[in-house]
Design a protein around this motif. Structure first.
Motif, mmCIF file in Angstrom:
data_model
loop_
_atom_site.group_PDB
_atom_site.id
_atom_site.type_symbol
_atom_site.label_atom_id
_atom_site.label_comp_id
_atom_site.label_asym_id
_atom_site.label_seq_id
_atom_site.Cartn_x
_atom_site.Cartn_y
_atom_site.Cartn_z
ATOM 1 N N TRP A 1 0.842 -1.197 0.000
ATOM 2 C CA TRP A 1 0.000 0.000 0.000
ATOM 3 C C TRP A 1 0.876 1.245 0.000
ATOM 4 O O TRP A 1 2.092 1.151 0.199
ATOM 5 C CB TRP A 1 -0.940 0.003 1.206
ATOM 6 N N ASP B 1 -4.161 3.157 6.080
ATOM 7 C CA ASP B 1 -4.510 3.163 7.499
ATOM 8 C C ASP B 1 -4.045 1.856 8.131
ATOM 9 O O ASP B 1 -4.586 0.786 7.864
ATOM 10 C CB ASP B 1 -6.023 3.325 7.664
ATOM 11 N N PHE C 1 -4.486 0.827 11.002
ATOM 12 C CA PHE C 1 -5.405 0.291 12.004
ATOM 13 C C PHE C 1 -6.709 -0.219 11.400
ATOM 14 O O PHE C 1 -7.611 -0.634 12.112
ATOM 15 C CB PHE C 1 -5.691 1.369 13.064
ATOM 16 N N SER C 2 -6.824 -0.204 10.100
ATOM 17 C CA SER C 2 -8.025 -0.738 9.471
ATOM 18 C C SER C 2 -7.875 -2.246 9.281
ATOM 19 O O SER C 2 -6.819 -2.819 9.522
ATOM 20 C CB SER C 2 -8.247 -0.065 8.114
ATOM 21 N N ASN C 3 -8.945 -2.884 8.828
ATOM 22 C CA ASN C 3 -8.883 -4.327 8.587
ATOM 23 C C ASN C 3 -8.664 -4.628 7.101
ATOM 24 O O ASN C 3 -9.030 -5.698 6.613
ATOM 25 C CB ASN C 3 -10.163 -5.009 9.086
ATOM 26 N N THR C 4 -8.064 -3.673 6.391
ATOM 27 C CA THR C 4 -7.850 -3.834 4.955
ATOM 28 C C THR C 4 -7.043 -5.087 4.635
ATOM 29 O O THR C 4 -7.399 -5.857 3.741
ATOM 30 C CB THR C 4 -7.128 -2.594 4.381
#
Length: 224
Positions: A179, A184, A186-189
């Motif tokens: 990425w 982010d 802290f996201s669940n991406t």
């Protein structure tokens, strides 16, 4: 693989970013030489595309400072000046290749790929993990000889895990290489992309290839 473009022309950077992303590269942009040098020192890139004339620091200064700190990733320099003496000067300060503006997109992409194939940054175009095959040049994936379609970001994530097969890859490493700097943490991406990939490459009765290592990250390994 991740590329840093350092250029103050927003038209050029937008155009190159789209074109390189279509070739499965992740791309960061710096619009000044000062920012570009900072990004290059604080992030991990596979290659830099750098304009010669820049606000803050010029391309030759960026090359010189990076080489002085033993940062040896390939640098492709861009410039409107095409004189042999100019090319020689930039190559002597640490650039690996030189492209005169205006240039064709096809030539730039070809030079980027050629630089990434040089011995210090040699990358295998075909990766194999068990019966999973990934062709980086063709952007294709097969498992047990069956074609598997993956969207661009899923392909890049799978390719990165395969290149690091056998070792645990942390979430921060994945964010860094797959990425861009705006992602982010802290996201669940990542979890969502890994889940989607597993649904496509896992086969009943066959070993799962991507393993979650609790509290650490992910590991691609047939025998894990």
């Amino acid at each position: 693989m991740k590329i840093l473009i350092i250029d103050d022309d927003n038209g050029i950077t937008s155009f190159l970013k789209r074109a390189l992303q279509e070739q499965c590269f992740e791309v960061d942009i710096a619009n000044t030489g000062t920012d570009g040098l900072f990004y290059a020192k604080t992030n991990q890139y596979d290659l830099i595309v750098c304009d010669f004339l820049l606000p803050g620091k010029n391309g030759d200064q960026i090359c010189t400072e990076l080489r002085a700190e033993n940062i040896n990733l390939p640098i492709l320099m861009l410039s409107v000046q095409g004189e042999p003496s100019q090319k020689a000067s930039l190559l002597n300060c640490g650039a690996d290749d030189y492209l005169t503006k205006p240039f064709s997109l096809e030539e730039l992409v070809a030079r980027v790929k050629a630089l990434l194939r040089r011995p210090k940054k040699m990358e295998l175009s075909r990766l194999v993990c068990g019966d999973l095959e990934i062709d980086s040049d063709e952007h294709s994936v097969k498992r047990a000889s069956k074609e598997i379609h993956l969207p661009l970001k899923e392909f890049m994530l799978l390719e990165y895990l395969a290149k690091n097969a056998g070792r645990v890859v942390t979430r921060s490493e994945i964010i860094e290489h797959v990425w861009d700097m705006n992602a982010d943490l802290f996201s669940n991406t990542i979890e969502a992309h890994v889940s989607n990939i597993r649904k496509k490459i896992d086969i009943p009765g066959k070993s799962n290839l991507i393993h979650t290592i609790s509290g650490r990250g992910y590991k691609m390994d047939v025998g894990a």
